[in-house]
Design a protein around this motif. Structure first.
Motif, mmCIF file in Angstrom:
data_model
loop_
_atom_site.group_PDB
_atom_site.id
_atom_site.type_symbol
_atom_site.label_atom_id
_atom_site.label_comp_id
_atom_site.label_asym_id
_atom_site.label_seq_id
_atom_site.Cartn_x
_atom_site.Cartn_y
_atom_site.Cartn_z
ATOM 1 N N HIS A 51 -23.499 -48.321 4.067
ATOM 2 C CA HIS A 51 -23.924 -49.623 4.500
ATOM 3 C C HIS A 51 -25.397 -49.797 4.949
ATOM 4 O O HIS A 51 -25.796 -49.032 5.696
ATOM 5 C CB HIS A 51 -23.172 -49.929 5.895
ATOM 6 C CG HIS A 51 -23.290 -51.340 6.380
ATOM 7 N ND1 HIS A 51 -23.362 -51.198 7.867
ATOM 8 C CD2 HIS A 51 -23.432 -52.419 5.797
ATOM 9 C CE1 HIS A 51 -23.563 -52.593 8.000
ATOM 10 N NE2 HIS A 51 -23.593 -53.437 6.768
ATOM 11 N N GLU B 189 -25.991 -51.910 14.841
ATOM 12 C CA GLU B 189 -24.860 -51.992 15.010
ATOM 13 C C GLU B 189 -24.726 -50.550 16.166
ATOM 14 O O GLU B 189 -25.333 -49.589 16.048
ATOM 15 C CB GLU B 189 -24.068 -51.384 13.895
ATOM 16 C CG GLU B 189 -24.053 -52.303 12.757
ATOM 17 C CD GLU B 189 -23.228 -51.662 11.594
ATOM 18 O OE1 GLU B 189 -22.363 -52.116 10.863
ATOM 19 O OE2 GLU B 189 -23.762 -50.337 10.957
ATOM 20 N N HIS C 164 -26.321 -46.078 6.239
ATOM 21 C CA HIS C 164 -25.508 -44.878 6.717
ATOM 22 C C HIS C 164 -23.973 -44.847 5.972
ATOM 23 O O HIS C 164 -23.631 -45.742 5.659
ATOM 24 C CB HIS C 164 -25.519 -44.864 8.401
ATOM 25 C CG HIS C 164 -24.810 -46.329 8.802
ATOM 26 N ND1 HIS C 164 -24.848 -46.674 9.984
ATOM 27 C CD2 HIS C 164 -24.076 -47.410 8.096
ATOM 28 C CE1 HIS C 164 -24.309 -47.740 10.297
ATOM 29 N NE2 HIS C 164 -23.844 -48.237 9.104
HETATM 30 FE FE FE Z 1 -22.840 -50.066 9.284
#
Ligand code: FE
Ligand code: PHB
Length: 329
Positions: free
Chosen positions: A246, A252, A293
């Motif tokens: 991602h 996040e 990641h």
């Molecule tokens: Fe993510």
């Protein structure tokens, strides 16, 4: 119509010798054989294992292309522009970029969504569940063998306020088809004792999040369990490998609720390695807005992903108005 001709927006009518239909989107084409997905574009081609490809495309479809970039692997993936989507090859791979071999096309979201859904349905055999942990699914491989529409069109849990609130997403029980997972047999199933004042029965609600997660039948699939304006709690149960890499378009936060996840953190643009993060129960991490990641969970674990869904965030980070990391040490 000739056998190999493609129906616009859909795919070949006739299956190939392995039983699978082929699909095209702009100048990209997709075909599969017994083991692999083959992806072609005007100046290159790529091959991915069929199981990994289906696990990745399953998430891209179910999450409506997610936040930012969904890399299926180091070469192919999508960028969400929230209304349209880039399909790319080599765009976030330094060597492809240097060699001039990267390629990208933009599609209106409903078009790419339709093609990916049709491909996922045609290429997923009855034995394979792309959302399940590898030990809880049969094989993705071999010649075409039925379909698994129930598995690939699961309801996506997106609470309006919170799980268990009136008229909202229900809690999970044996009776509604969510038994406790084999790896969470030790998770207590008690319910919170809630005593709202009379007249506040709709406003004061609680549920046991650990019990809820212990009954998840999928892996690497965040559910929205509570909403406060743009603040979304998206916990998930993780086992084996996150099927996508991602690329963030915002920060996040991760809170490790149980067991352990190893994160490989890379530069979002080039893929060069930036960090390995091993998260144990209680650990909190802020994943920066300029990384990508992928997580590795040796045993089924519980992870809270905390998202800020404000639509203005990608532009604020892309323009440098917000720093990529929310904390400086
Ligand atoms: Fe993510
Ligand atoms: C993420 O990319 O942050 C992510 C995606 C799916 C998960 C967990 C984390 O299950």
């Amino acid at each position: 119509m000739a056998k190999t001709e493609l129906m616009p927006e859909l795919g070949s009518i006739e299956p190939n010798q392995h039983g699978y239909r082929s699909f095209s989107l702009g100048k990209f084409s997709f075909s599969r054989d017994e083991y692999f997905a083959h992806i072609k574009w005007p100046n290159g081609s790529h091959i991915m294992p069929a199981d990994g490809f289906l696990r990745a495309i399953q998430r891209d479809v179910a999450w409506a292309f997610f936040y930012g970039i969904v890399n299926f692997d180091a070469v192919v993936g999508t960028v969400n522009h929230y209304g349209s989507v880039d399909l790319f090859a080599g765009r976030f791979n330094e060597q492809y970029r240097k060699a001039g071999l990267d390629y990208l096309e933009n599609f209106k979201t409903p078009l790419i969504q339709r093609v990916f859904e049709a491909l996922l349905e045609d290429w997923t055999n009855s034995t394979f569940d792309p959302f399940a942990a590898p030990q809880e699914s049969g094989t993705a491989f071999g010649p075409k063998n039925g379909s698994n529409k129930r598995a690939i069109t699961r309801h996506r849990v997106t609470a309006k306020r919170m799980i268990g609130a009136p008229a909202d997403e229900p809690v999970r029980t044996d009776d509604n088809g969510f038994p406790v997972n084999r790896q969470f047999a030790d998770v207590p199933q008690d319910k919170p004792d809630v005593k709202p004042e009379r007249g506040f029965e709709d406003e004061v609600v609680a549920f046991n999040l650990f019990a809820y997660l212990s009954r998840s039948d999928v892996t690497w699939n965040p559910s929205v369990v509570s909403v406060c304006k743009a603040s979304l709690y998206c916990p998930t149960t993780e086992e084996n490998i996150l099927p996508i890499i991602h690329g963030n378009d915002r920060v996040e936060w991760f809170v490790q609720l149980s067991d352990e996840i190893h994160w490989q953190v890379e530069d979002r643009e080039t893929g060069s390695i930036r960090a390995r993060v091993i998260m144990k129960p209680g650990d909190v991490a802020a994943m920066p807005a300029d990384i990508r990641h992928q997580g590795y969970a040796p045993k089924r674990s519980m992870l809270l992903v905390w998202e800020n869904a404000s639509p203005e965030l990608p532009q604020l980070y892309a323009s440098g108005k917000l720093p990529p990391a929310p904390v400086k040490f």
